[in-house]
Design a protein around this motif. Structure first.
Motif, short mmCIF file in Angstrom:
data_model
loop_
_atom_site.label_atom_id
_atom_site.label_comp_id
_atom_site.label_asym_id
_atom_site.label_seq_id
_atom_site.Cartn_x
_atom_site.Cartn_y
_atom_site.Cartn_z
N UNK A 67 0.99 -1.25 0.04
CA UNK A 67 0.02 0.16 -0.06
C UNK A 67 0.78 1.21 -0.09
N UNK A 68 1.20 1.77 -1.24
CA UNK A 68 2.05 2.80 -1.37
C UNK A 68 1.70 4.10 -0.55
N UNK A 69 0.34 4.35 -0.69
CA UNK A 69 -0.22 5.62 -0.16
C UNK A 69 -0.07 5.42 1.22
N UNK A 70 -0.15 4.37 2.22
CA UNK A 70 0.23 4.35 3.61
C UNK A 70 1.55 4.66 3.94
N UNK A 71 2.94 3.90 3.10
CA UNK A 71 4.05 4.45 3.34
C UNK A 71 4.17 6.02 2.89
N UNK A 72 3.58 6.34 2.00
CA UNK A 72 3.89 7.97 1.88
C UNK A 72 3.18 8.68 2.77
N UNK A 73 1.99 8.35 3.23
CA UNK A 73 1.25 9.20 4.36
C UNK A 73 2.20 9.10 5.63
N UNK A 74 2.70 7.82 5.95
CA UNK A 74 3.32 7.72 7.14
C UNK A 74 4.64 8.56 7.02
N UNK A 75 5.38 8.69 5.93
CA UNK A 75 6.46 9.73 5.47
C UNK A 75 6.17 11.04 5.88
N UNK A 76 5.02 11.36 5.47
CA UNK A 76 4.56 12.84 5.81
C UNK A 76 4.30 13.08 6.99
N UNK A 77 3.91 12.07 8.02
CA UNK A 77 3.81 12.51 9.31
C UNK A 77 4.99 12.55 9.82
N UNK A 78 5.95 11.60 9.72
CA UNK A 78 7.33 11.70 10.25
C UNK A 78 8.16 12.96 9.83
N UNK A 79 7.91 13.53 8.71
CA UNK A 79 8.19 14.79 8.24
C UNK A 79 7.74 15.86 8.96
N UNK A 80 6.34 15.82 9.31
CA UNK A 80 5.78 16.87 10.26
C UNK A 80 6.31 16.72 11.70
#
Length: 217
Positions: A67-80
């Motif tokens: 689920x690429x969108x889940x990895x991408x979303x988690x990456x965004x959260x860790x960026x924040x």
């Protein structure tokens, strides 16, 4: 519309409670489907509920490890959360699962810049621009990479394109001025630094650089 679509529309309109209700119903209807978990995680992220968002992204990944969108979303959260190492890891996982869009490449480049690895960031930022020529922030960051690698003339070309597209980009004018100063073109350097100050009168770095060049002339 199904519950996911209702939730996304509500989220886009800022109706958080209605979106949460719709995503909850979607999860209840299809508990093995990662999509509503990802949608709920994005909602939680939008209201700064970062830890809960990560839990929902993790649940989506457990249901579907592609689920690429889940990895991408988690990456965004860790960026924040400014945990750039974890952000990089999740963005790389999104890339490995086949996601290929300009936002992902930009975020990978951005996190590598934050990790002070401009050489590694460069190809990702370049790819972000190739996929979306209108991404001027990716272009600016790419220019910063070039400048960090002492590719000054190339950096000048990129920063020039940035300010052409956005004449209010004070930082690009400032970095143009610095690059010209290193290239020993003091007149161009002062002109660009002056434009940075025009756009942002309290740009302390530009004001300081101006003063140093004027004193050295």
């Amino acid at each position: 519309m199904n519950h996911n679509e209702i939730g996304i529309e509500a989220l886009n309109q800022g109706e958080i409670e209605k979106a949460a209700e719709a995503f909850t119903k979607a999860i209840e209807e299809s508990p093995k489907d990662p999509v509503p978990y990802i949608n709920f995680a994005n909602l939680l992220s939008s209201i700064n509920e970062y830890e809960r968002a990560l839990n929902f992204f993790q649940k989506a990944i457990e249901l579907d490890d592609t689920a690429a969108a889940a990895y991408y979303g988690a990456g965004n959260v860790y960026t924040l959360k400014e945990d750039f190492m974890k952000a990089k890891d999740f963005f790389e996982k999104a890339l490995k699962t086949g996601m290929e869009n300009s936002d992902l490449f930009y975020m990978l480049g951005h996190t590598l810049m934050k990790l002070e690895q401009p050489k590694l960031a460069m190809p990702y930022l370049q790819r972000a621009i190739e996929l979306n020529e209108d991404d001027n922030e990716a272009r600016f960051q790419f220019g910063m990479c070039l400048a960090n690698e002492h590719l000054l003339q190339e950096a000048v070309n990129i920063f020039t394109e940035v300010v052409k597209r956005d004449p209010q980009h004070a930082d690009a004018f400032y970095n143009l001025g610095v690059a010209y100063a290193y290239l020993e073109n003091k007149d161009e350097a002062l002109e660009m630094l002056g434009k940075a100050v025009e756009v942002q009168p309290d740009h302390l770095l530009a004001l300081h650089a101006q003063k140093l060049i004027q004193e050295a002339k």
